[in-house]
Design an enzyme around this catalytic site. Sequence first.
Site, PDB file in Angstrom:
ATOM      1  CB  THR A 103      -0.896  -0.159   1.114  1.00  0.00           C
ATOM      2  OG1 THR A 103      -0.237  -0.140   2.496  1.00  0.00           O
ATOM      3  CG2 THR A 103      -1.993  -1.013   1.049  1.00  0.00           C
ATOM      4  CG  HIS A 132     -17.974 -25.752 -13.875  1.00  0.00           C
ATOM      5  ND1 HIS A 132     -18.163 -26.773 -13.008  1.00  0.00           N
ATOM      6  CD2 HIS A 132     -17.556 -24.855 -13.319  1.00  0.00           C
ATOM      7  CE1 HIS A 132     -17.911 -26.238 -11.897  1.00  0.00           C
ATOM      8  NE2 HIS A 132     -17.275 -25.183 -12.003  1.00  0.00           N
ATOM      9  CD  GLU A 133     -15.843 -21.721 -15.841  1.00  0.00           C
ATOM     10  OE1 GLU A 133     -16.279 -20.880 -15.088  1.00  0.00           O
ATOM     11  OE2 GLU A 133     -15.186 -22.688 -15.464  1.00  0.00           O
TER      12      GLU A 133
END
Length: 649
Positions: free
Chosen positions: A200, A418-419
């Site tokens: 960060t 599946h997707e």
Amino acid sequence: MNNLGRNLALWVSIIVLLLLLVDVFQPGNTQHAAQQLAYSDFITDVDTGHVRSVVMQNQNISGTLTDGTAFETFAPQDPSLVSRLTGKGVEVVAKPLDQEGSPLLRYFLNALPIILMVGVWVFMMRQMQGGGGRAMGFGKSRAKMLTEKQGRVTFDDVAGIDEAKGELQEIVDFLKDPQKFTRLGGKIPKGVLLVGPPGTGKTLLARAIAGEANVPFFTISGSDFVEMFVGVGASRVRDMFEQGKKAAPCIIFIDEIDAVGRHRGAGLGGGNDEREQTLNQMLVEMDGFESNEGVILIAATNRPDVLDPALLRPGRFDRQVVVSNPDVAGREKILRVHMRKVPLASDVDPRIIARGTPGFSGADLANLVNEAALAAARLGKRTVSMREFEDAKDKVLMGAERRSLVMNDEEKKRTAYHEAGHAITAVLVPESEPIHKATIIPRGRALGMVMRLPEGDRLSMSKKNCIAHLVVAMGGRVAEEVVYGKDNICNGAMGDIQMATRVARSMVTEWGMSEKVGMIAYANDDQGGGGMFFGGAAKNFSEHTAKEIDSEIKRLIDEAYDQARTYLHDHVDELHRLAEALLEYETLSGEDIRQIMRGQPIERVETDESTPVNRRSSVPQVSGPEIGQQGDKPEGGEGSGMNPVPQLG
């Protein structure tokens, strides 16, 4: 240059002195004071018995008279000379003639052992007086001082953390004008602790403070204090503060301070003597200097919970500054900073890229820009376009494409269904985040991926959102059952099941979203949150409660499974159409998926030769589930800190 000149002059003086000493004390130097004697006079002295001894080197003769006088002479070829000398009782010594060579070379070779001994002695003395990292410098600080030669960093180079910059601005003002604060009785904080996830910009922020104030910046890691020898870390702490006081006003930055500042006496087997002594010395030193001395101590960590309380009390680290992952506006500013040195195409919009990268840290965004530049360079482009940024985003999130991975038609078809199951449930569940893309292109460890992105930064999740995640996660397994039957399912949903279990367990044990269990936290902090109950740690609930927790987790997942099955049974035609489109185009955008579900054809735009076939120039690339485990979560999914929305395979 002055130090170099003084050191060089010192060594030259030592060498010359040694040569003179060797020349003075070298045997045979007395011959330079010998009397030059004519040969005829030498023969006369021999005959009269005035010669005591001679040394013969070929035709060179030297020796001493009876009165102790040294002499030298040169004899012609005289075969009877030796017999004449021995006849008069003269001591005769014969030596071979010396080989010709440079006198300086002979002096150097004779003085070489002494030079080596003196050199070793000087080296050891310098080591004992030198800084850290040398053989005898264990107790010296390893802090490195950075100046403008290493690249000055200012607040202009730090973006996306405006609140943290505002809190640290007064540190800069104090270093520039201390009287502004001290004349009213105020004291600047002695220590500032920067807390935040990795990447960060905590180190960059500390350097920016030094750059703004234009003061020396000492940097050191917490692990540099800890050594195998007890007392070394404490000595380094003392030396570090001494260096800081000499260079005041300055900033001392300790990265990863949790390596040395952990809670004393914690952990298995008690505390570490060396680490605790180092921490004790740091506590004493921080109490021993005043803020008006101009030394500001800044430390960074992503584990503030493990730090010793004495380190965080007022008078030591007075202020804690949270440096969190940036929001969408902060990500846009960070992208603009990193894009300064990158030639951009006209279609690049940092705001769009920022919206598509929720959860990215500053380091992630820097890596994103770098990957986009490398991708454009590989294609021979002169500018970086939006296409490269989209591809780089997918690469950072999910890994590189693996088009060399060969899947047979049956595996590719199963992956497509599946997707498609994930995609349809993501579109139909109202509380789900908008679907961004779906793909069956292997990328990283994944065979396929459905990616959802929220419209804005999500800071919290409602119960409806959590249930929507469970429903979408079950969509892949349900699609396989609808097409292939329950007896022909595969292990591709393993990652989906793991993700759904984590969410459901957190709902029950942490978030108070189960009416049966109630609003009680059953997950201990030291157990890493929900789902870590049976790893050997002591449970803080009874066996009866454990059964209720398991029952509630199973209920949530079963209800989500039934809801996903209802959706897909009611939209089985859309399931087949979407799977066929994935097999044909490999990658579909969210708009493509919605058009297919409405029964509308999609348009595909031909791309250049450098772009793979069946790609849409405006559609970013994606990938997903782990090989053999279509539901496994790739890097960048839930739990990685890069994207708050789970990515489903």
